[in-house]
Design a protein around this motif. Structure first.
Motif, PDB file in Angstrom:
ATOM      1  N   SER A  44       0.834  -1.202   0.000  1.00 13.87           N
ATOM      2  CA  SER A  44       0.000   0.000   0.000  1.00 13.87           C
ATOM      3  C   SER A  44       0.865   1.247   0.000  1.00 13.87           C
ATOM      4  O   SER A  44       2.014   1.233   0.438  1.00 13.87           O
ATOM      5  CB  SER A  44      -0.973  -0.011   1.177  1.00 13.87           C
ATOM      6  OG  SER A  44      -0.283  -0.026   2.395  1.00 13.87           O
ATOM      7  N   TYR A  45       0.260   2.303  -0.507  1.00 16.65           N
ATOM      8  CA  TYR A  45       0.940   3.582  -0.687  1.00 16.65           C
ATOM      9  C   TYR A  45       0.020   4.705  -0.235  1.00 16.65           C
ATOM     10  O   TYR A  45      -1.204   4.565  -0.228  1.00 16.65           O
ATOM     11  CB  TYR A  45       1.276   3.826  -2.165  1.00 16.65           C
ATOM     12  CG  TYR A  45       1.990   2.699  -2.826  1.00 16.65           C
ATOM     13  CD1 TYR A  45       3.385   2.673  -2.875  1.00 16.65           C
ATOM     14  CD2 TYR A  45       1.301   1.641  -3.392  1.00 16.65           C
ATOM     15  CE1 TYR A  45       4.062   1.630  -3.475  1.00 16.65           C
ATOM     16  CE2 TYR A  45       1.970   0.595  -4.002  1.00 16.65           C
ATOM     17  CZ  TYR A  45       3.349   0.584  -4.039  1.00 16.65           C
ATOM     18  OH  TYR A  45       4.009  -0.454  -4.635  1.00 16.65           O
ATOM     19  N   VAL A  46       0.617   5.816   0.065  1.00 16.14           N
ATOM     20  CA  VAL A  46      -0.135   7.047   0.275  1.00 16.14           C
ATOM     21  C   VAL A  46       0.637   8.151  -0.444  1.00 16.14           C
ATOM     22  O   VAL A  46       1.867   8.153  -0.455  1.00 16.14           O
ATOM     23  CB  VAL A  46      -0.344   7.349   1.782  1.00 16.14           C
ATOM     24  CG1 VAL A  46       0.939   7.745   2.465  1.00 16.14           C
ATOM     25  CG2 VAL A  46      -1.401   8.391   1.998  1.00 16.14           C
ATOM     26  N   TYR A  47      -0.100   9.035  -1.097  1.00 21.16           N
ATOM     27  CA  TYR A  47       0.560  10.187  -1.714  1.00 21.16           C
ATOM     28  C   TYR A  47      -0.323  11.416  -1.568  1.00 21.16           C
ATOM     29  O   TYR A  47      -1.529  11.338  -1.406  1.00 21.16           O
ATOM     30  CB  TYR A  47       0.939   9.932  -3.173  1.00 21.16           C
ATOM     31  CG  TYR A  47      -0.184   9.772  -4.152  1.00 21.16           C
ATOM     32  CD1 TYR A  47      -0.703  10.869  -4.827  1.00 21.16           C
ATOM     33  CD2 TYR A  47      -0.713   8.509  -4.438  1.00 21.16           C
ATOM     34  CE1 TYR A  47      -1.722  10.723  -5.747  1.00 21.16           C
ATOM     35  CE2 TYR A  47      -1.734   8.355  -5.360  1.00 21.16           C
ATOM     36  CZ  TYR A  47      -2.230   9.464  -6.005  1.00 21.16           C
ATOM     37  OH  TYR A  47      -3.244   9.315  -6.915  1.00 21.16           O
ATOM     38  N   ASP A  58       4.758   7.726  -0.487  1.00 21.64           N
ATOM     39  CA  ASP A  58       5.283   6.837   0.547  1.00 21.64           C
ATOM     40  C   ASP A  58       4.688   5.451   0.348  1.00 21.64           C
ATOM     41  O   ASP A  58       3.503   5.326   0.032  1.00 21.64           O
ATOM     42  CB  ASP A  58       4.838   7.289   1.954  1.00 21.64           C
ATOM     43  CG  ASP A  58       5.600   8.463   2.479  1.00 21.64           C
ATOM     44  OD1 ASP A  58       6.833   8.447   2.414  1.00 21.64           O
ATOM     45  OD2 ASP A  58       4.947   9.397   2.978  1.00 21.64           O
ATOM     46  N   ARG A  59       5.518   4.428   0.565  1.00 20.39           N
ATOM     47  CA  ARG A  59       4.972   3.074   0.668  1.00 20.39           C
ATOM     48  C   ARG A  59       4.678   2.854   2.141  1.00 20.39           C
ATOM     49  O   ARG A  59       5.506   3.146   3.001  1.00 20.39           O
ATOM     50  CB  ARG A  59       5.942   2.016   0.165  1.00 20.39           C
ATOM     51  CG  ARG A  59       5.289   0.639   0.212  1.00 20.39           C
ATOM     52  CD  ARG A  59       6.171  -0.553  -0.149  1.00 20.39           C
ATOM     53  NE  ARG A  59       7.084  -0.356  -1.223  1.00 20.39           N
ATOM     54  CZ  ARG A  59       8.415  -0.413  -1.089  1.00 20.39           C
ATOM     55  NH1 ARG A  59       8.968  -0.635   0.078  1.00 20.39           N
ATOM     56  NH2 ARG A  59       9.202  -0.239  -2.131  1.00 20.39           N
ATOM     57  N   ILE A  60       3.513   2.327   2.451  1.00 22.82           N
ATOM     58  CA  ILE A  60       3.105   2.077   3.827  1.00 22.82           C
ATOM     59  C   ILE A  60       3.291   0.607   4.189  1.00 22.82           C
ATOM     60  O   ILE A  60       3.767   0.272   5.269  1.00 22.82           O
ATOM     61  CB  ILE A  60       1.619   2.476   4.032  1.00 22.82           C
ATOM     62  CG1 ILE A  60       1.366   3.913   3.586  1.00 22.82           C
ATOM     63  CG2 ILE A  60       1.195   2.263   5.474  1.00 22.82           C
ATOM     64  CD1 ILE A  60       2.176   4.947   4.309  1.00 22.82           C
ATOM     65  N   LYS A  61       2.892  -0.287   3.305  1.00 17.79           N
ATOM     66  CA  LYS A  61       3.005  -1.730   3.526  1.00 17.79           C
ATOM     67  C   LYS A  61       3.704  -2.349   2.336  1.00 17.79           C
ATOM     68  O   LYS A  61       3.567  -1.849   1.231  1.00 17.79           O
ATOM     69  CB  LYS A  61       1.612  -2.373   3.659  1.00 17.79           C
ATOM     70  CG  LYS A  61       0.892  -2.021   4.917  1.00 17.79           C
ATOM     71  CD  LYS A  61      -0.459  -2.716   4.938  1.00 17.79           C
ATOM     72  CE  LYS A  61      -1.248  -2.336   6.165  1.00 17.79           C
ATOM     73  NZ  LYS A  61      -2.575  -2.918   6.151  1.00 17.79           N
ATOM     74  N   PRO A  62       4.430  -3.403   2.503  1.00 11.42           N
ATOM     75  CA  PRO A  62       4.546  -4.247   3.686  1.00 11.42           C
ATOM     76  C   PRO A  62       5.475  -3.680   4.763  1.00 11.42           C
ATOM     77  O   PRO A  62       5.518  -4.179   5.880  1.00 11.42           O
ATOM     78  CB  PRO A  62       5.075  -5.562   3.144  1.00 11.42           C
ATOM     79  CG  PRO A  62       5.815  -5.217   1.907  1.00 11.42           C
ATOM     80  CD  PRO A  62       5.141  -4.005   1.351  1.00 11.42           C
ATOM     81  N   TYR A  63       6.202  -2.626   4.443  1.00 12.37           N
ATOM     82  CA  TYR A  63       7.018  -1.919   5.433  1.00 12.37           C
ATOM     83  C   TYR A  63       7.095  -0.461   4.979  1.00 12.37           C
ATOM     84  O   TYR A  63       7.019  -0.167   3.794  1.00 12.37           O
ATOM     85  CB  TYR A  63       8.424  -2.530   5.575  1.00 12.37           C
ATOM     86  CG  TYR A  63       9.136  -2.705   4.255  1.00 12.37           C
ATOM     87  CD1 TYR A  63       9.890  -1.677   3.709  1.00 12.37           C
ATOM     88  CD2 TYR A  63       9.031  -3.895   3.553  1.00 12.37           C
ATOM     89  CE1 TYR A  63      10.516  -1.827   2.492  1.00 12.37           C
ATOM     90  CE2 TYR A  63       9.655  -4.051   2.321  1.00 12.37           C
ATOM     91  CZ  TYR A  63      10.383  -3.022   1.801  1.00 12.37           C
ATOM     92  OH  TYR A  63      10.998  -3.164   0.586  1.00 12.37           O
TER      93      TYR A  63
END
Length: 160
Positions: A44-47, A58-63
């Motif tokens: 998962s990502y957020v921008y 930003d990558r949120i998952k897997p880390y």
């Protein structure tokens, strides 16, 4: 934005200004993107758009990992596409869980190192030793890349 969010934003801004911050309230959207891959791996990502009208991904998952600041929405899509291709390939590895766990451990180590420096007066000798160990790990990663079979060729690595 609803009235509650506006009120909360104003309240937070006031508190941050009292701490000496420069605060700019940027109205816009934050986008959360999630992909479910096989073996119960989620990527998962957020921008969002920052104050310079650039997209910050930003990558949120897997880390968690800040990826990049880019100029255009299409750049965000392309970065996610490449990252997703790499993870779709990586989930086929028998080592994917160990890889994810290692990255989570590195992230936790980074947070511990920050706590050490923010809460304690650390000796210069320790800082030098820590930098030697970090350099050694980086060299080990580069050496492993030279002897390992390349499995993704969609683009060249950014950090090796």
């Amino acid at each position: 934005m609803n009235k509650y969010v506006n009120t909360e934003t104003t309240f937070h801004s006031m508190k941050l200004l009292q701490l000496g911050a420069s605060v700019e309230i940027i109205s816009g959207k934050m986008v959360y993107v999630e992909f479910k891959l096989k073996n119960d791996i989620h990527v998962s990502y957020v921008y969002h758009i920052n104050k310079n009208n650039k997209y910050f991904l930003d990558r949120i998952k897997p880390y968690p990992l800040p990826i990049k600041e880019v100029e255009h929405a299409n750049d965000v899509i392309n970065l996610i596409k490449i990252d997703l291709e790499q993870f779709k390939n990586a989930v086929n590895s028998n080592n994917i869980r160990a890889f994810i766990d290692t990255n989570k451990e590195l992230h936790q180590t980074m947070k511990s190192l920050e706590d050490l420096f923010l809460y304690y007066n650390v000796d210069d000798t320790y800082i030098g030793e820590m930098n030697k160990q970090i350099k050694s790990v980086k060299e080990s990663i580069k050496a492993q890349a030279k002897v390992s079979q390349r499995v993704y060729n969609g683009k060249d690595p950014d950090n090796l």
